[in-house]
Design a protein around this motif. Structure first.
Motif, PDB file in Angstrom:
ATOM      1  N   LEU A  23      52.427  33.459  38.328  1.00 48.41           N
ATOM      2  CA  LEU A  23      51.330  34.384  38.045  1.00 48.41           C
ATOM      3  C   LEU A  23      51.822  35.828  38.065  1.00 48.41           C
ATOM      4  CD1 LEU A  23      48.330  34.725  37.464  1.00 48.41           C
ATOM      5  CD2 LEU A  23      47.918  34.648  39.911  1.00 48.41           C
ATOM      6  N   ASN A  24      52.646  36.168  39.036  1.00 52.65           N
ATOM      7  CA  ASN A  24      53.201  37.523  39.103  1.00 52.65           C
ATOM      8  C   ASN A  24      54.083  37.828  37.902  1.00 52.65           C
ATOM      9  OD1 ASN A  24      51.933  38.277  41.463  1.00 52.65           O
ATOM     10  ND2 ASN A  24      53.592  37.546  42.763  1.00 52.65           N
ATOM     11  N   LYS A  27      51.719  38.380  34.904  1.00 52.65           N
ATOM     12  CA  LYS A  27      51.010  39.661  35.005  1.00 52.65           C
ATOM     13  C   LYS A  27      51.952  40.837  34.768  1.00 52.65           C
ATOM     14  CE  LYS A  27      48.371  39.904  38.676  1.00 52.65           C
ATOM     15  NZ  LYS A  27      47.673  39.629  39.949  1.00 52.65           N
ATOM     16  N   THR A  28      53.186  40.730  35.253  1.00 51.57           N
ATOM     17  CA  THR A  28      54.163  41.799  35.038  1.00 51.57           C
ATOM     18  C   THR A  28      54.497  41.947  33.562  1.00 51.57           C
ATOM     19  OG1 THR A  28      55.118  41.468  37.222  1.00 51.57           O
ATOM     20  CG2 THR A  28      56.492  42.592  35.602  1.00 51.57           C
ATOM     21  N   SER A  31      51.653  43.750  31.753  1.00 53.97           N
ATOM     22  CA  SER A  31      51.182  45.030  32.289  1.00 53.97           C
ATOM     23  C   SER A  31      51.247  46.173  31.286  1.00 53.97           C
ATOM     24  CB  SER A  31      51.961  45.388  33.552  1.00 53.97           C
ATOM     25  OG  SER A  31      53.322  45.602  33.255  1.00 53.97           O
ATOM     26  N   GLU A  38      43.314  43.382  31.955  1.00 54.92           N
ATOM     27  CA  GLU A  38      42.782  42.042  32.179  1.00 54.92           C
ATOM     28  C   GLU A  38      43.890  41.077  32.609  1.00 54.92           C
ATOM     29  OE1 GLU A  38      39.637  41.470  32.087  1.00 54.92           O
ATOM     30  OE2 GLU A  38      38.946  43.273  31.069  1.00 54.92           O
ATOM     31  N   SER A  39      44.924  41.609  33.272  1.00 53.79           N
ATOM     32  CA  SER A  39      46.084  40.783  33.600  1.00 53.79           C
ATOM     33  C   SER A  39      45.752  39.641  34.553  1.00 53.79           C
ATOM     34  CB  SER A  39      47.221  41.640  34.156  1.00 53.79           C
ATOM     35  OG  SER A  39      46.834  42.248  35.360  1.00 53.79           O
ATOM     36  N   ASP A  40      44.791  39.811  35.446  1.00 49.51           N
ATOM     37  CA  ASP A  40      44.414  38.706  36.333  1.00 49.51           C
ATOM     38  C   ASP A  40      43.805  37.560  35.526  1.00 49.51           C
ATOM     39  OD1 ASP A  40      45.238  39.870  38.729  1.00 49.51           O
ATOM     40  OD2 ASP A  40      43.340  40.919  38.988  1.00 49.51           O
ATOM     41  N   GLY A  43      46.563  36.265  33.122  1.00 49.14           N
ATOM     42  CA  GLY A  43      47.660  35.702  33.899  1.00 49.14           C
ATOM     43  C   GLY A  43      47.372  34.276  34.325  1.00 49.14           C
ATOM     44  N   ASN A  44      46.166  34.043  34.835  1.00 47.61           N
ATOM     45  CA  ASN A  44      45.779  32.684  35.223  1.00 47.61           C
ATOM     46  C   ASN A  44      45.755  31.751  34.021  1.00 47.61           C
ATOM     47  OD1 ASN A  44      45.277  32.604  38.110  1.00 47.61           O
ATOM     48  ND2 ASN A  44      43.751  34.163  37.693  1.00 47.61           N
TER      49      ASN A  44
END
Length: 91
Positions: A23-24, A27-28, A31, A38-40, A43-44
């Protein structure tokens, strides 16, 4: 010699990483894109999609065939209306 050390000691197989690490990473990578705020949310969705296509071959190697994931774009829809569809989707 340094590359061998990195490979043998510092490298971690992706299948040993947990969902949080994936997930990190997702999201990275998003970014600096338009969907960064809306990265969360995305990302999921990305982690769910990549784990859905995860395969383990006869040698026990984990593979993530990214080309098995397709993105369909729909005009006039909001970003938060995006969804992950398991299987095939036609637009």
């Amino acid at each position: 010699e340094a590359c061998k050390y990195i490979n043998d000691v510092l490298a971690i197989k992706t299948d040993k990483l947990g969902r949080d690490a994936l997930l990190n990473a997702a999201k990275t990578s998003m970014s600096s894109k338009l969907v960064g705020p809306e990265s969360d949310f995305f990302g999921n969705m990305v982690v769910d999609a990549i784990t859905a296509v995860k395969t383990i071959n006869e040698k026990g190697e984990t593979k993530y065939p990214v080309k098995a994931i397709n993105i369909l774009k729909a005009q006039g829809k909001g970003v938060r209306e995006s969804m992950l569809v398991q299987g095939f989707a036609l637009n």
